[in-house]
Design an enzyme around this catalytic site. Structure first.
Site: not given
Length: 231
Positions: A29, A42, A47, A85-87, A125, A143, A197, A207, A213
């Site tokens: 993508w 997206e 999840q 994929l579910g949901y 989001y 998110d 992170c 990082c 930080c």
């Protein structure tokens, strides 16, 4: 909470973008600026792990290359491609929203934040992700990954489940986005949370923004805890 200095913010944005340019993953993508494809990715990534999504995304855009194709397809065809994929409400909402785009916007994802936010299944989001990545608009896409990064870097100890904390984070992202770089910046922020992170055992030594930080400086021997409900 440590006060966020202008220097700390500039450093964060500059170093994060440099790191992303060198280290960003080659994801299907990201090869497009097609708002429809970015929107699909997206929704699928909600999840669900990136590695799992890649083959589903490729099959989905091959079968439904346009918003019209998705809007006009039998629902069972859409759900069949979503299988595993579910949901499944995500797939149904995506098709409903595609029909909305055909009816209200001539089959093109609108370059308009309020219009995108009004689509079925598109929350704050996803709206920010579509507007920033597809249209390079300076909209925050906050998110759990982004909240974790910002909480640690700026030592924000507020409960991230509170609306006021999300609003604070969104305002902070607006300040951090360099002019004209919204698409890359928001993806860089997501990438840092996904690869470096991380919720457990973050890779602080590699990082790109470690030097300033606040979380690391406050607890150099151990990474700061993840704030409430940050996963």
């Amino acid at each position: 909470m440590i006060t966020n200095t202008l220097e700390q913010k500039r450093y964060f944005s500059f170093e994060l973008l440099n790191w992303y340019t060198r280290n960003k993953r080659d994801l299907p993508w990201r090869r497009h600026r097609n708002p429809f494809y970015i929107w699909i990715s997206e929704i699928m990534l909600q999840q669900t792990r990136v590695d799992t999504v890649i083959p589903y995304f490729n099959r989905f855009i091959a079968r439904f290359p346009t918003i019209e194709a998705l809007a006009e397809a039998p629902e069972e065809d859409v759900l069949k491609l979503w299988e595993g994929l579910g949901y499944y409400s995500r797939a149904r909402n995506l098709q409903t929203a595609a029909k909305q785009v055909v009816e209200l916007h001539g089959g093109q994802v609108p370059d308009d934040t309020q219009a995108v936010a009004a689509l079925k299944g598109v929350g704050p989001y996803t709206t920010g992700a579509i507007m920033s990545i597809a249209f390079n608009r300076p909209e925050p896409a906050v998110d759990g990954n982004v909240m974790r990064v910002l909480s640690r870097y700026f030592l924000i100890e507020e409960d991230i489940m509170k609306g006021s904390t999300r609003s604070h984070m969104e305002s902070l992202v607006r300040e951090l986005i360099p002019e004209g770089r919204a698409a890359d910046f928001n993806q860089a922020l997501m990438e840092l949370g996904a690869l470096v992170c991380t919720p457990k055992s973050p890779h602080c030594l590699t990082c790109p923004v470690m030097e300033h930080c606040s979380g690391r400086l406050a607890a150099p021997q151990a990474p700061p805890p993840v704030p409430t409900h940050a996963h």
